[in-house]
Design a protein around this motif. Sequence first.
Motif, PDB file in Angstrom:
ATOM      1  N   ARG A 129      16.754  37.172  29.082  1.00  0.00           N
ATOM      2  CA  ARG A 129      15.374  36.806  28.735  1.00  0.00           C
ATOM      3  C   ARG A 129      15.293  36.215  27.334  1.00  0.00           C
ATOM      4  NH1 ARG A 129      11.422  41.646  31.114  1.00  0.00           N
ATOM      5  NH2 ARG A 129      11.736  41.144  33.333  1.00  0.00           N
ATOM      6  N   ILE A 130      16.051  36.773  26.408  1.00  0.00           N
ATOM      7  CA  ILE A 130      16.065  36.222  25.050  1.00  0.00           C
ATOM      8  C   ILE A 130      16.645  34.810  25.053  1.00  0.00           C
ATOM      9  CG2 ILE A 130      17.034  36.502  22.741  1.00  0.00           C
ATOM     10  CD1 ILE A 130      16.915  39.522  23.182  1.00  0.00           C
ATOM     11  N   ALA A 131      17.745  34.622  25.792  1.00  0.00           N
ATOM     12  CA  ALA A 131      18.358  33.299  25.877  1.00  0.00           C
ATOM     13  C   ALA A 131      17.423  32.291  26.539  1.00  0.00           C
ATOM     14  CB  ALA A 131      19.671  33.382  26.648  1.00  0.00           C
ATOM     15  N   MET A 132      16.648  32.754  27.514  1.00  0.00           N
ATOM     16  CA  MET A 132      15.699  31.875  28.187  1.00  0.00           C
ATOM     17  C   MET A 132      14.622  31.369  27.229  1.00  0.00           C
ATOM     18  SD  MET A 132      12.990  32.937  31.167  1.00  0.00           S
ATOM     19  CE  MET A 132      12.052  33.889  29.941  1.00  0.00           C
ATOM     20  N   ALA A 133      14.148  32.233  26.348  1.00  0.00           N
ATOM     21  CA  ALA A 133      13.063  31.867  25.432  1.00  0.00           C
ATOM     22  C   ALA A 133      13.552  31.194  24.162  1.00  0.00           C
ATOM     23  CB  ALA A 133      12.254  33.112  25.068  1.00  0.00           C
ATOM     24  N   LEU A 134      14.859  31.185  23.928  1.00  0.00           N
ATOM     25  CA  LEU A 134      15.391  30.647  22.676  1.00  0.00           C
ATOM     26  C   LEU A 134      15.045  29.184  22.430  1.00  0.00           C
ATOM     27  CD1 LEU A 134      17.047  31.353  20.179  1.00  0.00           C
ATOM     28  CD2 LEU A 134      19.109  30.690  21.434  1.00  0.00           C
ATOM     29  N   TRP A 136      12.481  27.508  23.146  1.00  0.00           N
ATOM     30  CA  TRP A 136      11.086  27.362  22.735  1.00  0.00           C
ATOM     31  C   TRP A 136      10.911  27.726  21.262  1.00  0.00           C
ATOM     32  CZ3 TRP A 136       7.066  24.943  24.538  1.00  0.00           C
ATOM     33  CH2 TRP A 136       5.780  25.267  24.078  1.00  0.00           C
ATOM     34  N   ALA A 137      11.769  28.635  20.751  1.00  0.00           N
ATOM     35  CA  ALA A 137      11.661  29.063  19.355  1.00  0.00           C
ATOM     36  C   ALA A 137      12.321  28.089  18.391  1.00  0.00           C
ATOM     37  CB  ALA A 137      12.278  30.454  19.190  1.00  0.00           C
ATOM     38  N   VAL A 138      13.200  27.232  18.884  1.00  0.00           N
ATOM     39  CA  VAL A 138      13.888  26.271  18.014  1.00  0.00           C
ATOM     40  C   VAL A 138      12.913  25.174  17.614  1.00  0.00           C
ATOM     41  CG1 VAL A 138      15.774  24.602  17.882  1.00  0.00           C
ATOM     42  CG2 VAL A 138      16.101  26.765  19.083  1.00  0.00           C
ATOM     43  N   PRO A 139      12.796  24.850  16.332  1.00  0.00           N
ATOM     44  CA  PRO A 139      11.917  23.734  15.917  1.00  0.00           C
ATOM     45  C   PRO A 139      12.317  22.428  16.586  1.00  0.00           C
ATOM     46  CG  PRO A 139      12.569  25.055  14.019  1.00  0.00           C
ATOM     47  CD  PRO A 139      13.383  25.557  15.180  1.00  0.00           C
ATOM     48  N   GLU A 140      11.325  21.587  16.849  1.00  0.00           N
ATOM     49  CA  GLU A 140      11.577  20.367  17.616  1.00  0.00           C
ATOM     50  C   GLU A 140      12.568  19.443  16.917  1.00  0.00           C
ATOM     51  OE1 GLU A 140       7.938  18.433  18.613  1.00  0.00           O
ATOM     52  OE2 GLU A 140       7.548  19.769  20.308  1.00  0.00           O
ATOM     53  N   VAL A 141      12.452  19.312  15.612  1.00  0.00           N
ATOM     54  CA  VAL A 141      13.349  18.393  14.899  1.00  0.00           C
ATOM     55  C   VAL A 141      14.792  18.869  15.004  1.00  0.00           C
ATOM     56  CG1 VAL A 141      13.916  17.429  12.652  1.00  0.00           C
ATOM     57  CG2 VAL A 141      11.522  17.655  13.322  1.00  0.00           C
ATOM     58  N   ILE A 142      15.021  20.175  14.878  1.00  0.00           N
ATOM     59  CA  ILE A 142      16.379  20.710  15.008  1.00  0.00           C
ATOM     60  C   ILE A 142      16.909  20.485  16.422  1.00  0.00           C
ATOM     61  CG2 ILE A 142      17.760  22.821  14.919  1.00  0.00           C
ATOM     62  CD1 ILE A 142      15.915  23.828  12.748  1.00  0.00           C
ATOM     63  N   ALA A 143      16.047  20.698  17.427  1.00  0.00           N
ATOM     64  CA  ALA A 143      16.464  20.453  18.812  1.00  0.00           C
ATOM     65  C   ALA A 143      16.841  18.996  19.023  1.00  0.00           C
ATOM     66  CB  ALA A 143      15.337  20.851  19.760  1.00  0.00           C
ATOM     67  N   VAL A 144      16.084  18.084  18.416  1.00  0.00           N
ATOM     68  CA  VAL A 144      16.388  16.657  18.571  1.00  0.00           C
ATOM     69  C   VAL A 144      17.713  16.311  17.904  1.00  0.00           C
ATOM     70  CG1 VAL A 144      15.608  14.329  18.024  1.00  0.00           C
ATOM     71  CG2 VAL A 144      13.968  16.026  18.790  1.00  0.00           C
ATOM     72  N   VAL A 145      17.980  16.896  16.739  1.00  0.00           N
ATOM     73  CA  VAL A 145      19.258  16.643  16.061  1.00  0.00           C
ATOM     74  C   VAL A 145      20.427  17.109  16.931  1.00  0.00           C
ATOM     75  CG1 VAL A 145      20.673  17.263  14.072  1.00  0.00           C
ATOM     76  CG2 VAL A 145      18.252  16.700  13.757  1.00  0.00           C
ATOM     77  N   ILE A 146      20.261  18.259  17.573  1.00  0.00           N
ATOM     78  CA  ILE A 146      21.316  18.766  18.466  1.00  0.00           C
ATOM     79  C   ILE A 146      21.557  17.798  19.617  1.00  0.00           C
ATOM     80  CG2 ILE A 146      21.919  20.615  20.068  1.00  0.00           C
ATOM     81  CD1 ILE A 146      20.357  22.520  18.245  1.00  0.00           C
ATOM     82  N   PHE A 147      20.473  17.345  20.249  1.00  0.00           N
ATOM     83  CA  PHE A 147      20.634  16.447  21.394  1.00  0.00           C
ATOM     84  C   PHE A 147      21.039  15.043  20.963  1.00  0.00           C
ATOM     85  CE2 PHE A 147      18.597  19.789  23.745  1.00  0.00           C
ATOM     86  CZ  PHE A 147      19.114  19.654  25.018  1.00  0.00           C
ATOM     87  N   ALA A 148      20.707  14.651  19.741  1.00  0.00           N
ATOM     88  CA  ALA A 148      21.207  13.359  19.244  1.00  0.00           C
ATOM     89  C   ALA A 148      22.722  13.379  19.140  1.00  0.00           C
ATOM     90  CB  ALA A 148      20.585  13.056  17.881  1.00  0.00           C
ATOM     91  N   TRP A 149      23.298  14.531  18.762  1.00  0.00           N
ATOM     92  CA  TRP A 149      24.756  14.664  18.759  1.00  0.00           C
ATOM     93  C   TRP A 149      25.298  14.695  20.188  1.00  0.00           C
ATOM     94  CZ3 TRP A 149      27.725  18.773  20.670  1.00  0.00           C
ATOM     95  CH2 TRP A 149      29.093  18.681  20.411  1.00  0.00           C
ATOM     96  N   ILE A 150      24.610  15.396  21.086  1.00  0.00           N
ATOM     97  CA  ILE A 150      25.073  15.478  22.484  1.00  0.00           C
ATOM     98  C   ILE A 150      25.100  14.093  23.124  1.00  0.00           C
ATOM     99  CG2 ILE A 150      24.477  16.344  24.777  1.00  0.00           C
ATOM    100  CD1 ILE A 150      23.446  18.874  23.434  1.00  0.00           C
ATOM    101  N   PHE A 151      24.093  13.262  22.823  1.00  0.00           N
ATOM    102  CA  PHE A 151      23.996  11.933  23.443  1.00  0.00           C
ATOM    103  C   PHE A 151      24.544  10.823  22.544  1.00  0.00           C
ATOM    104  CE2 PHE A 151      20.534  14.197  25.720  1.00  0.00           C
ATOM    105  CZ  PHE A 151      20.972  13.976  27.013  1.00  0.00           C
ATOM    106  N   ASP A 152      25.324  11.190  21.557  1.00  0.00           N
ATOM    107  CA  ASP A 152      25.905  10.173  20.680  1.00  0.00           C
ATOM    108  C   ASP A 152      26.836   9.246  21.480  1.00  0.00           C
ATOM    109  OD1 ASP A 152      28.259   9.316  18.630  1.00  0.00           O
ATOM    110  OD2 ASP A 152      26.347   9.569  17.568  1.00  0.00           O
TER     111      ASP A 152
END
Length: 316
Positions: A129-134, A136-152
Amino acid sequence: MSVRIDGDPGGAGSTTRIRLFDLARPSRQHILGYILLAPAVLMVILIIAYPLFISFDLSLQDVKLPRIGETRKPFTFKNYQKLFNSSEFWMTCWVTVKLVSAVTAGSVIIGVSTALLVNHRFRGRTVARIAMALPWAVPEVIAVVIFAWIFDSSFGLMSWLFIKLGLTDQMIAWVSTPGPAFWALTVTMVWKGFPFVSIMTLAGLQSIPPDYYAAARVDGANALQRFRWITIPCLMPVLGVTLVLVMLWVFRDFSIIKVLTEGGPLKTTQTLSIMTYDQAFGFFKFGYASAVGIVTLVICVLASLAMIGRQSRAMY
């Protein structure tokens, strides 16, 4: 509040009690309600209603860059005429509709599935349950930076995975190619948005009485039938509200799109919120940008009313 008057001119010494304002009386209790609601109403007027009025007023003026004390421009429908005759606007509306549909569908499917999974008892459910909600708790800009690396396009994880699976033989330029850029943006927004659906759905599942499922088992209903005739009808009120909230979130989201693709390439990921920002702060066309914002507001209101009305008819 009351006033006590002792004695009278005739010397009778009678006492008269005059009630000037008594909020405890049933006939005047509504006045107390108005008094308590007044601060909230004033805040809504100052924070929401007034800016909307200013935005609508700007949309009816040919304003490039508004300045304090500047002479007011005359009313005109030039901005709306230009907007509705613009191919860029209609393309942006189509991109917005596609993105809203794809992200909402993906978020609901994944969110409901994960909620059904963590609703059952198993070892490690709390961690799940904690992993499921994680996300949503991550700020949007940080999430985008992570996915920008994933889709590099040079060393991204997603391209490497596609190569290992034999789906392609070279690295994919995800955010600089029109088709892949849209799906990269969709995946990012689904990852960020599905935990909200999961949390709302899990709350709805927890509110379903277990007696319903026990009675269905006694009647011989299998798991699929119980899900079709018990779970889904009981979740409809929660899912209806969740769909509206997710849809509005995708409509208004700005940071994910701006950081990941900036509306490109070739404006294939430009939504109405990105178009409003670019027209206002990129080209300094505040009147035209206000017209885009007002049209976006109208679309959101109509879509929300349609979703709520459809959900109400489904319930009754």
